[in-house]
Design an enzyme around this catalytic site. Structure first.
Site, PDB file in Angstrom:
ATOM      1  N   GLU A 286      -7.391   3.332 -45.526  1.00 39.13           N
ATOM      2  CA  GLU A 286      -6.990   2.215 -46.157  1.00 39.13           C
ATOM      3  C   GLU A 286      -7.484   0.777 -45.315  1.00 39.13           C
ATOM      4  O   GLU A 286      -7.180  -0.603 -45.731  1.00 39.13           O
ATOM      5  CB  GLU A 286      -5.697   1.973 -46.135  1.00 39.13           C
ATOM      6  N   HIS A 307     -12.707  28.823 -42.520  1.00 37.62           N
ATOM      7  CA  HIS A 307     -13.226  30.236 -43.607  1.00 37.62           C
ATOM      8  C   HIS A 307     -13.224  29.453 -44.991  1.00 37.62           C
ATOM      9  O   HIS A 307     -12.821  29.844 -45.584  1.00 37.62           O
ATOM     10  CB  HIS A 307     -12.308  30.723 -43.044  1.00 37.62           C
ATOM     11  N   LYS A 421      -0.641   0.752 -59.850  1.00 38.53           N
ATOM     12  CA  LYS A 421       0.508   0.562 -59.367  1.00 38.53           C
ATOM     13  C   LYS A 421       0.298  -0.620 -60.935  1.00 38.53           C
ATOM     14  O   LYS A 421       1.055  -0.577 -62.071  1.00 38.53           O
ATOM     15  CB  LYS A 421       0.842  -0.767 -58.715  1.00 38.53           C
TER      16      LYS A 421
HETATM   17  O1  PA5 Z   1      -0.013   0.172 -44.520  1.00 38.83           O
HETATM   18  C1  PA5 Z   1       0.634   0.261 -45.646  1.00 38.83           C
HETATM   19  O2  PA5 Z   1       0.738  -0.946 -46.229  1.00 38.83           O
HETATM   20  C2  PA5 Z   1       0.939   1.225 -47.118  1.00 38.83           C
HETATM   21  O3  PA5 Z   1       0.364   1.926 -46.877  1.00 38.83           O
HETATM   22  C3  PA5 Z   1       1.980   0.814 -47.081  1.00 38.83           C
HETATM   23  O4  PA5 Z   1       3.035   1.811 -45.952  1.00 38.83           O
HETATM   24  C4  PA5 Z   1       3.121   1.476 -48.648  1.00 38.83           C
HETATM   25  O5  PA5 Z   1       1.929   1.231 -49.822  1.00 38.83           O
HETATM   26  C5  PA5 Z   1       4.274   1.529 -48.240  1.00 38.83           C
HETATM   27  O6  PA5 Z   1       4.992   0.073 -48.353  1.00 38.83           O
HETATM   28  P1  PA5 Z   1       6.393  -0.208 -48.443  1.00 38.83           P
HETATM   29  O7  PA5 Z   1       6.789   0.059 -47.137  1.00 38.83           O
HETATM   30  O8  PA5 Z   1       6.041  -1.561 -48.194  1.00 38.83           O
HETATM   31  O9  PA5 Z   1       7.456   0.392 -49.262  1.00 38.83           O
END
Ligand code: PA5
Length: 445
Positions: A286, A307, A421
């Site tokens: 990410e 494996h 989303k």
């Molecule tokens: O690293 C990040 O920002 C994301 O993975 C969030 O943690 C994830 O989308 C969850 O978001 P939130 O804590 O706002 O529900």
């Protein structure tokens, strides 16, 4: 030494000169971090967390953990992405992937709201029948669909079981300090709240209440975890690639990426590392995968995956490198017994420990994969303690931030996550998404 970077299995692929040539870029990337001029510099709060965390909240986390330990059989952690992976990784690493089967004096811990699976929800609700339950909903934004749906369901369950008053004692909310619907709701309902600091993004939040409350409930030592992270913070302040193995890791993966090694496989040799690999994949994927750039983070647990994916790694497309996680002392010493009949021909291993065989499998695999053209970095972690893990978590976070800067991306945003989303909301008929819905429906014809 808590962590070492062993480069023996990279020598054929990266020269010392190539590493030295990275030094000016590393100096710049380092300056951008310490001077807070990096892209996304509003989200650098994790850098100082190990020494500058909120002591009062830390104490409140420990108190809440004790209360939860006393009052429930099942503790449900509701969150997705950075809001659950860190806690789960640490609990499995320090306790066990079988924690729920082995826990004696602490509640079983289940994670929910990290998918939209009806069957997963149904199964967890069945597990809760006849049990005392507490929940911790974790969402920085407070608006993420998956945890919000799960929170509705478990809040209803608790209110039906214990009444509004009783439920209030069993619901813990970790969210933004001041803003957001979840914070407002929690304050109105009187739930105890914990803070996701403004300047710490989800995937960098394991050492905040996001990770620390569930970790403390499991009985793991959160003081030692923070001390290990503080040790790493102090160890990686000099940008010199001769001294700083964290920056060296970032520089080496950048060199390999530019040589066409576009997939990095984090390879563990212990099942308790599986969720740590998942946490690492989110952190790097990410943070770096944007602007049509970035190393694809994958993971394996050996020897299990030797494996299954071993064949591909040995012989498939040569766009991969491995970062091997080797825990020097995993604290377990099960021996292989003698078999008088020697049916499997393995009596030459009698009396040896399983760990010895695992270490030897690792060495054999390192040679094999190297011979197959796969560069291998080896991260040698001293042991399986909370201190060592805290060090490793910080090492990966800092390495990720520097890597992102070397790559020229903003490591702290995640604009790509919004695409699914928006489509989902449009297709579900959320107000405001009508045009997008019509466009998607036309494409389905
Ligand atoms: O690293 C990040 O920002 C994301 O993975 C969030 O943690 C994830 O989308 C969850 O978001 P939130 O804590 O706002 O529900």
């Amino acid at each position: 030494m808590t962590l070492k970077l062993n480069e023996k299995f990279i020598r054929d692929f990266v020269s010392s000169e190539e590493i030295q040539n990275m030094q000016p870029m590393v100096n710049t990337a380092h300056r951008m971090l310490v001077e807070r001029t990096s892209p996304g510099s509003d989200f650098l709060g994790w850098m100082d967390l190990p020494v500058a965390y909120d002591r009062a909240e830390f104490a409140a986390i420990k108190e809440a953990a004790k209360k939860i330990q006393k009052s429930c059989d099942i503790f449900i952690v509701i969150g997705i992405g950075g809001s659950y992976l860190g806690a789960r990784a640490v609990i499995e690493f320090l306790k066990s992937p079988l924690y729920n089967n082995l826990a004696k004096d602490t509640p079983q811990i289940y994670f929910s709201g990290n998918s939209i699976s009806s069957s997963a929800m149904e199964e967890l609700l069945a597990l809760c029948e006849g049990k005392d339950v507490c929940i911790n909903v974790i969402s920085k934004s407070g608006t993420t669909t998956e945890p919000a749906v799960a929170f509705r369901i478990f809040r209803n369950l608790l209110e039906q079981k214990y009444g509004a008053e009783g439920a209030r004692e069993r619901i813990f909310v970790t969210t933004d300090r001041a803003r957001g619907t979840l914070k407002n709701f929690a304050d109105q309902a009187g739930f105890e709240t914990f803070v996701v600091p403004d300047d710490v993004g989800g995937r960098f939040s394991v050492l905040t209440a996001v990770g620390l409350l569930p970790i403390a409930v499991s009985g793991a030592d959160i003081d030692a975890l923070m001390q290990g992270a503080a040790e790493a913070r102090a160890a990686y302040t000099d940008p010199s690639l001769e001294k700083n193995i964290c920056y060296r890791y970032a520089a080496l993966r950048n060199i390999l990426y530019r040589k066409g090694k576009t997939t990095e496989i984090l390879a563990g040799y212990e099942p308790y590392e599986l969720m740590l690999c998942e946490w690492w994949k989110q952190l790097y994927g990410e943070s770096e995968g944007k602007d049509n750039r970035g190393i694809f983070p994958a993971s394996v647990i050996f020897s299990t995956d030797l494996h299954s994916l071993g064949q591909y790694i040995q012989d498939g497309l040569r766009n991969i490198f491995e970062t091997v996680l080797s825990v020097k002392d995993s604290g377990s010493h099960v021996e292989i017994p003698e078999d008088p009949a020697n049916i499997d021909g393995l009596n030459f291993l009698s009396g040896k420990t399983i760990s010895y065989v695992n270490d030897t499998a690792m060495l054999g695999t390192l040679f094999a994969h190297n011979d197959g053209g796969v560069p291998n970095l080896v991260l040698e972690l001293a042991d399986r303690s909370a201190h060592s893990l805290g060090h490793l978590l910080y090492f990966f976070e800092l390495g990720c931030a520097l890597s992102g800067n070397l790559l020229g991306v903003n490591p702290f945003n995640q604009p790509g996550v919004e695409a699914y989303k928006k489509n989902m909301f449009a297709l579900l008929g959320k107000a405001g998404y009508e045009a997008q819905k019509a466009e998607l429906e036309a494409r389905m014809q």
